[in-house]
Design a protein around this motif. Structure first.
Motif, PDB file in Angstrom:
ATOM      1  N   LYS A 148       0.810  -1.215   0.000  1.00 20.00           N
ATOM      2  CA  LYS A 148       0.000   0.000   0.000  1.00 20.00           C
ATOM      3  C   LYS A 148       0.845   1.266   0.000  1.00 20.00           C
ATOM      4  O   LYS A 148       0.304   2.366   0.109  1.00 20.00           O
ATOM      5  N   SER A 149       2.138   1.129  -0.153  1.00 18.55           N
ATOM      6  CA  SER A 149       3.018   2.293  -0.168  1.00 18.55           C
ATOM      7  C   SER A 149       3.485   2.546  -1.602  1.00 18.55           C
ATOM      8  O   SER A 149       4.019   1.642  -2.265  1.00 18.55           O
ATOM      9  N   LEU A 150       3.275   3.747  -2.064  1.00 20.88           N
ATOM     10  CA  LEU A 150       3.684   4.082  -3.428  1.00 20.88           C
ATOM     11  C   LEU A 150       5.204   4.041  -3.578  1.00 20.88           C
ATOM     12  O   LEU A 150       5.726   3.608  -4.610  1.00 20.88           O
ATOM     13  N   ARG A 151       5.910   4.448  -2.536  1.00 22.00           N
ATOM     14  CA  ARG A 151       7.370   4.433  -2.593  1.00 22.00           C
ATOM     15  C   ARG A 151       7.893   3.013  -2.691  1.00 22.00           C
ATOM     16  O   ARG A 151       8.835   2.729  -3.461  1.00 22.00           O
ATOM     17  N   GLU A 152       7.297   2.084  -1.935  1.00 19.44           N
ATOM     18  CA  GLU A 152       7.728   0.690  -1.994  1.00 19.44           C
ATOM     19  C   GLU A 152       7.407   0.075  -3.359  1.00 19.44           C
ATOM     20  O   GLU A 152       8.187  -0.709  -3.899  1.00 19.44           O
ATOM     21  N   CYS A 153       6.262   0.431  -3.910  1.00 18.90           N
ATOM     22  CA  CYS A 153       5.916  -0.090  -5.251  1.00 18.90           C
ATOM     23  C   CYS A 153       6.921   0.365  -6.294  1.00 18.90           C
ATOM     24  O   CYS A 153       7.340  -0.413  -7.172  1.00 18.90           O
ATOM     25  N   ARG A 169       9.977   1.106  -5.704  1.00 16.99           N
ATOM     26  CA  ARG A 169      11.237   0.409  -5.411  1.00 16.99           C
ATOM     27  C   ARG A 169      11.223  -0.997  -5.996  1.00 16.99           C
ATOM     28  O   ARG A 169      12.175  -1.414  -6.666  1.00 16.99           O
ATOM     29  N   TRP A 170      10.108  -1.753  -5.778  1.00 22.72           N
ATOM     30  CA  TRP A 170      10.062  -3.128  -6.294  1.00 22.72           C
ATOM     31  C   TRP A 170      10.001  -3.145  -7.819  1.00 22.72           C
ATOM     32  O   TRP A 170      10.570  -4.046  -8.440  1.00 22.72           O
ATOM     33  N   ARG A 171       9.375  -2.173  -8.398  1.00 25.53           N
ATOM     34  CA  ARG A 171       9.362  -2.122  -9.868  1.00 25.53           C
ATOM     35  C   ARG A 171      10.774  -1.887 -10.405  1.00 25.53           C
ATOM     36  O   ARG A 171      11.185  -2.510 -11.390  1.00 25.53           O
ATOM     37  N   GLY A 172      11.518  -0.988  -9.775  1.00 27.94           N
ATOM     38  CA  GLY A 172      12.893  -0.764 -10.208  1.00 27.94           C
ATOM     39  C   GLY A 172      13.753  -2.011 -10.054  1.00 27.94           C
ATOM     40  O   GLY A 172      14.606  -2.311 -10.889  1.00 27.94           O
ATOM     41  N   GLU A 173      13.508  -2.757  -8.974  1.00 25.35           N
ATOM     42  CA  GLU A 173      14.265  -3.992  -8.774  1.00 25.35           C
ATOM     43  C   GLU A 173      13.951  -5.018  -9.858  1.00 25.35           C
ATOM     44  O   GLU A 173      14.846  -5.715 -10.362  1.00 25.35           O
ATOM     45  N   ILE A 174      12.662  -5.110 -10.260  1.00 23.73           N
ATOM     46  CA  ILE A 174      12.292  -6.048 -11.330  1.00 23.73           C
ATOM     47  C   ILE A 174      12.935  -5.638 -12.648  1.00 23.73           C
ATOM     48  O   ILE A 174      13.401  -6.485 -13.430  1.00 23.73           O
ATOM     49  N   LEU A 175      13.002  -4.338 -12.901  1.00 24.99           N
ATOM     50  CA  LEU A 175      13.642  -3.871 -14.135  1.00 24.99           C
ATOM     51  C   LEU A 175      15.120  -4.244 -14.165  1.00 24.99           C
ATOM     52  O   LEU A 175      15.654  -4.616 -15.219  1.00 24.99           O
ATOM     53  N   ILE A 189       0.751   0.784  -8.902  1.00 18.61           N
ATOM     54  CA  ILE A 189       1.224   2.174  -8.812  1.00 18.61           C
ATOM     55  C   ILE A 189       0.151   3.130  -9.319  1.00 18.61           C
ATOM     56  O   ILE A 189      -0.116   4.188  -8.737  1.00 18.61           O
ATOM     57  N   VAL A 190      -0.504   2.761 -10.421  1.00 15.86           N
ATOM     58  CA  VAL A 190      -1.580   3.603 -10.937  1.00 15.86           C
ATOM     59  C   VAL A 190      -2.742   3.648  -9.956  1.00 15.86           C
ATOM     60  O   VAL A 190      -3.367   4.695  -9.749  1.00 15.86           O
ATOM     61  N   ALA A 191      -3.047   2.515  -9.315  1.00 12.87           N
ATOM     62  CA  ALA A 191      -4.145   2.473  -8.348  1.00 12.87           C
ATOM     63  C   ALA A 191      -3.853   3.339  -7.129  1.00 12.87           C
ATOM     64  O   ALA A 191      -4.780   3.901  -6.522  1.00 12.87           O
TER      65      ALA A 191
END
Length: 325
Positions: free
Chosen positions: A40-45, A47-53, A94-96
């Motif tokens: 539920k944290s936009l900052r964490e989302c 972060r995890w998206r950057g890690e997947i990239l 992230i959009v949500a």
């Protein structure tokens, strides 16, 4: 034996932590959640998206290695597609949460500007495109695209043609209409001669003309008024003694006799003669105007108006689709 706090400060421990973070591994509390909707944290989302990239980038670089076996290439390609699906889930989250929209449906194009096959759904990267069965798949798609382009190029020469290609200007010069009239007369004569031979009619009689529909002339609004005769002049109001003055009527009769104007038309006169007589009587009062000027204008017939409107529509369509040329 050193305590845990001292172990955490050692250089080897910090190196292992950095290496695990780079490989996407970490402690249980620092691992990426399995469900993107649980974060539920936009900052964490973010972060995890950057890690997947970063993981996708490493695996795409690794799949280019020529020393890998076909099985390893297939496994790496499956992992990359799995990471792409997971990245899409994080982008939706992230959009949500009100963040930026990273999902952009931009088609991948090759050097010729055509869409690269295999960019939708399951994707192939690096050496995965050269695997047995995959290469034939790409070749079949390329063959289908080449066939579609050939068909499109064949039919493209029939597109954007001028109005003359569709026969819209065939009747402009009148030659086609003249040819059709001549062909109709020949067919009429042949049919009449055949009918005369069948019925045993004499051959000396001339061929009757083709019965064509008569032109419907527009009704002239002034017909009834001209047949009813000229309008009566206004009479003066009665004077104090109650006598009505008829001076206007007498003046009209006298002037008509002195000017030599023709008498009013009879009931059997035609409409044109009636209008001409009315114009001459009116011109007797106004010497500067001739009877031709006072004649009512000739109204076009229904067929003439339809032909004129049809020409205007044709010109408008030609200008709309082909310009002023």
């Amino acid at each position: 034996m050193a305590r845990n706090e001292e172990k955490a400060q050692s250089m080897l421990y910090r190196f292992r932590e950095a290496q695990a973070a780079e490989l996407g591994l970490g402690t249980r509390s620092d691992r990426r959640p399995r469900m993107a909707s649980a974060c539920k944290s936009l900052r964490e989302c973010e972060r995890w998206r950057g890690e997947i990239l970063r993981e996708i980038s490493r695996k795409v670089s690794k799949i280019q290695d020529a020393g890998l076996t076909d099985y390893e290439v297939r496994d790496l390609n499956d992992e990359i597609n799995r990471l792409l699906r997971e990245k899409r889930h994080w982008e939706n989250q992230i959009v949500a949460l009100g963040g930026a929209n990273y999902r952009r449906n931009v088609a991948m194009l090759d050097d010729d500007g055509k869409e690269v096959p295999g960019t939708k759904g399951y994707k192939y990267f690096g050496r995965a495109k050269e695997l047995p069965g995959v290469k034939e798949l790409f070749m079949s798609k390329k063959t289908e695209e080449d066939e579609e382009n050939k068909v499109q190029n064949y039919y493209k020469k029939f597109q954007n043609q001028g109005p003359a290609y569709f026969g819209d200007l065939d009747e402009a010069d009148g030659k086609l209409l003249e040819y059709e009239m001549h062909a109709e007369e020949e067919e009429w004569e042949d049919a009449y001669n055949h009918l005369r031979t069948v019925l045993g009619l004499p051959t000396d009689e001339p061929v009757p003309p083709i019965p064509r529909p008569a032109k419907q002339h527009a009704a002239v609004s002034i017909t009834d008024a001209s047949q009813a005769g000229p309008p009566e002049p206004k009479r003066k109001a009665p004077d104090e003694d109650g006598d009505v003055e008829m001076a206007a009527d007498s003046e009209v009769v006298k002037r008509a006799k002195t000017d030599g104007a023709p008498p009013p038309p009879t009931s059997g006169a035609s409409t044109e003669e009636a209008m001409l007589a009315h114009a001459k009587r009116t011109a007797a009062y106004i010497p500067i105007l001739s009877p031709e000027i006072l004649m009512p204008p000739k109204l076009p017939t229904r067929e003439e108006m339809e032909a004129y409107l049809l020409e205007l529509r044709k010109k408008a369509l030609v200008e709309e689709y082909f310009g002023n040329e």
